[in-house]
Write an enzyme that holds these catalytic residues in place. Structure first.
Site, PDB file in Angstrom:
ATOM      1  N   ASN A 126       0.824  -1.208   0.000  1.00 28.09           N
ATOM      2  CA  ASN A 126       0.000   0.000   0.000  1.00 28.09           C
ATOM      3  C   ASN A 126       0.859   1.259   0.000  1.00 28.09           C
ATOM      4  OD1 ASN A 126      -1.995  -1.875   0.203  1.00 28.09           O
ATOM      5  ND2 ASN A 126      -2.830  -1.163   2.164  1.00 28.09           N
ATOM      6  N   THR A 180     -13.711  38.288 -31.700  1.00 27.28           N
ATOM      7  CA  THR A 180     -14.561  37.902 -30.577  1.00 27.28           C
ATOM      8  C   THR A 180     -15.833  37.319 -31.189  1.00 27.28           C
ATOM      9  OG1 THR A 180     -15.657  40.058 -30.401  1.00 27.28           O
ATOM     10  CG2 THR A 180     -13.662  39.736 -29.084  1.00 27.28           C
ATOM     11  N   HIS A 181     -16.369  36.261 -30.566  1.00 23.44           N
ATOM     12  CA  HIS A 181     -17.533  35.559 -31.118  1.00 23.44           C
ATOM     13  C   HIS A 181     -17.253  35.030 -32.527  1.00 23.44           C
ATOM     14  CE1 HIS A 181     -19.945  37.323 -27.842  1.00 23.44           C
ATOM     15  NE2 HIS A 181     -19.304  38.441 -28.112  1.00 23.44           N
ATOM     16  N   SER A 231      -5.251  13.129 -48.844  1.00 26.40           N
ATOM     17  CA  SER A 231      -6.493  12.373 -48.876  1.00 26.40           C
ATOM     18  C   SER A 231      -6.317  11.140 -49.741  1.00 26.40           C
ATOM     19  CB  SER A 231      -7.626  13.240 -49.443  1.00 26.40           C
ATOM     20  OG  SER A 231      -8.743  12.449 -49.803  1.00 26.40           O
ATOM     21  N   LYS A 266      -5.934  17.544 -51.806  1.00 22.41           N
ATOM     22  CA  LYS A 266      -6.040  17.884 -50.389  1.00 22.41           C
ATOM     23  C   LYS A 266      -4.682  17.963 -49.698  1.00 22.41           C
ATOM     24  CE  LYS A 266      -9.069  18.504 -48.155  1.00 22.41           C
ATOM     25  NZ  LYS A 266      -9.881  17.536 -47.389  1.00 22.41           N
ATOM     26  N   GLU A 286      -5.470  18.820 -35.919  1.00 27.10           N
ATOM     27  CA  GLU A 286      -6.810  18.247 -35.741  1.00 27.10           C
ATOM     28  C   GLU A 286      -6.777  17.174 -34.663  1.00 27.10           C
ATOM     29  OE1 GLU A 286      -8.976  17.210 -39.394  1.00 27.10           O
ATOM     30  OE2 GLU A 286      -7.448  18.331 -40.492  1.00 27.10           O
TER      31      GLU A 286
END
Length: 525
Positions: free
Chosen positions: A171, A216-217, A338, A344, A351
């Protein structure tokens, strides 16, 4: 067919192939019906495999080091389910460190002889050599890293090894190993964070004066220096270092000597082992020592916050690498393609950084759930704290390393960014500041500039394209000096508050970070 149904119903649940084929209702095995084939297939895996044949009798299992009061050994299924050696062997180095410190303390306290200590230390050195050379055989029947090493030590040095576990339980032993492992892991993660910070600061130094839209946003807000934004990431990561250092300081207390939960009546010196292992001091309460997992929860919480920060960097760079933004171009060395679309070029590493943050957060949630409601002191449930911790450390380290690699292999597209800057009236707030400096209350200034933007929308132009007459029609306060405040470059020049995106402010921040991270600015270009 009826006889088949009858005989199969009378056959015991566990039966052998020979029992089925010898049933009198089937005279020829070749005539077994599809139904019997299905029955045979269904029950064959469940048949009794116990054999009394001397040829197939299993060899006697090794007696567990804790097996004195037991008459029977555990079954293979229980042994496989309860073992932890498949993952906790990662603790071998720290287990050996703890055992060396413990053996030395036992000798100093007269609990074992110095000759026994020397045999133990020599044996542990040999075991460590074998492990690192790939010669050590990890055995599942020995359950965990502690029992594997202790049993191997007994095989090597004999009786002295049997004294090593004096005044020690698994332990407190495992908690000592685990705290040492986490301490080293924190140091490695901090080193990886510093590496990423250096990459970001160098990226900033190499893009001096580049203005980008601030959002922002996810809507265009004000112009900012790219350097300022990159340093925002650096600041986040520095708080992560602070959290890890706080965690390290709190975990750096030694549980060794707490034994199972109540301590021991033997004259051990817990301060000696604590000092030998680089801990601040022994843990003061033996029950707390063997049951505490706060240090792991705090560690994984810090890792989760790092993961969230990295996911935000990942998201931003994935967006910026898109055709819609086009702000950055990752090099081929950090991109993938890809399997079907030949054109691609994907920023896959970032990601995955964004995606793996979920895994790190999940490791924390696993530990929180594991610890919820556990009574004091130690419970076997806590064996499950290792794998999420190991996974969290491995994942966050990989995320930090690949983020640094990505940062060193991207190019900012100045022309694309400059072309995008005029849209969004990024200088509107600076224009409001101009009016405030002229004595107009901010709310009134806000309204005037809002109407100025509306006029620009109707004229399909920018604020700097409005004539002075247009502006004075909105407020007589406007004068020729207003043109020193509008346009993104002029707007950035007007920022002067501490920590703002003004050229001088950002230059000071960069100098501070270059000094802190020991970056030679002359090597940046």
């Amino acid at each position: 067919m009826e006889s088949l149904r009858s005989s199969s119903l009378q056959t015991p649940f566990f039966f052998s192939q020979s029992t089925v084929l010898s049933n009198k209702s089937v005279s020829n095995p070749r005539t077994i019906s599809p139904l019997m084939h299905r029955a045979k297939s269904r029950f064959e895996p469940l048949r009794c495999t116990t054999s009394h044949s001397s040829e197939t009798e299993a060899k006697p299992k090794e007696t567990k080091l804790w097996g004195g009061r037991f008459e029977d050994s555990v079954t293979d299924i229980v042994e496989k389910f309860t073992e932890s050696i498949s993952f906790d062997k990662q603790l071998y180095k720290h287990d050996i460190m703890g055992s060396k410190a413990h053996a030395s303390m036992l000798a100093e306290q007269g609990l074992i002889s110095f000759s026994d200590r020397d045999s133990i230390l020599k044996g542990l050195d040999e075991i460590e050599r074998r492990i690192e050379a790939g010669e050590f055989v990890w055995r599942t029947d020995r359950e965990d890293v502690h029992m594997n090493i202790e049993a191997a030590l007994t095989d090597l040095v004999g009786e002295p090894a049997k004294k090593l576990h004096t005044a020690r339980s698994r332990n407190d032993q495992v908690l000592t190993d685990f705290r040492l492992w986490c301490r080293d892991a924190i140091d490695r993660i901090i080193s990886s964070i510093r590496h990423l910070q250096v990459a970001l600061v160098k990226l900033a130094l190499n893009n001096e004066g580049l203005i980008i839209p601030g959002y922002t946003h996810l809507q265009r807000a004000q112009p900012v220096l790219l350097q300022h934004l990159l340093l925002a990431y650096v600041e986040q990561l520095d708080r992560d270092v602070g959290r890890l250092l706080d965690c390290r300081a709190r975990l750096n207390f030694c549980p060794l000597g707490a034994c199972a939960l109540a301590g021991t009546g033997l004259p051990i010196d817990r301060f000696m082992t604590s000092e030998a292992l680089g801990f601040t001091a022994p843990m003061r309460n033996s029950i707390d020592a063997v049951s505490d997992r706060d240090f792991v929860l705090e560690f994984l919480s810090a890792n989760s916050i790092i993961a969230v920060h990295l996911s935000r960097i990942g998201e931003e760079w994935v967006l910026w690498a898109s055709e819609e933004f086009g702000f950055i171009t990752p090099s081929d060395s950090v991109s993938t393609g890809s399997s079907i679309m030949p054109q691609k070029k994907n920023p896959d590493p970032m990601e995955l950084v964004r995606g793996k943050s979920a895994r790190v957060i999940g490791d924390l949630v696993t530990l929180l759930t594991l610890c919820k409601g556990l009574p004091l002191a130690y419970n076997r449930d806590l064996q499950e704290d290792k794998e999420p911790t190991f996974d969290s450390v491995k994942t966050i380290t990989g995320m930090l390393e690949v983020s640094a690699e990505f940062a060193q292999n991207i190019t900012f597209n100045d022309k694309r960014i400059q072309k995008a800057l005029p849209a969004g009236y990024l200088d509107a707030t600076t224009l409001a500041d101009y009016l405030v400096k002229k004595g107009i209350p901010f709310r009134t200034s806000h309204d005037i500039v809002g109407r100025s933007v509306a006029l620009c929308v109707s004229k399909n132009c920018q604020l700097q394209d409005l004539s002075l007459e247009d502006m004075r029609n909105l407020s007589p306060v406007f004068d020729n000096d207003v043109y020193e405040f509008i346009g993104v470059e002029n707007a950035v020049k007007k920022f002067s508050s501490y920590g703002s995106t003004g050229f001088a402010c950002v230059a000071d921040q960069l100098d501070d970070w270059a000094a802190k991270l020991e970056i030679n600015k002359s090597t940046c270009h």
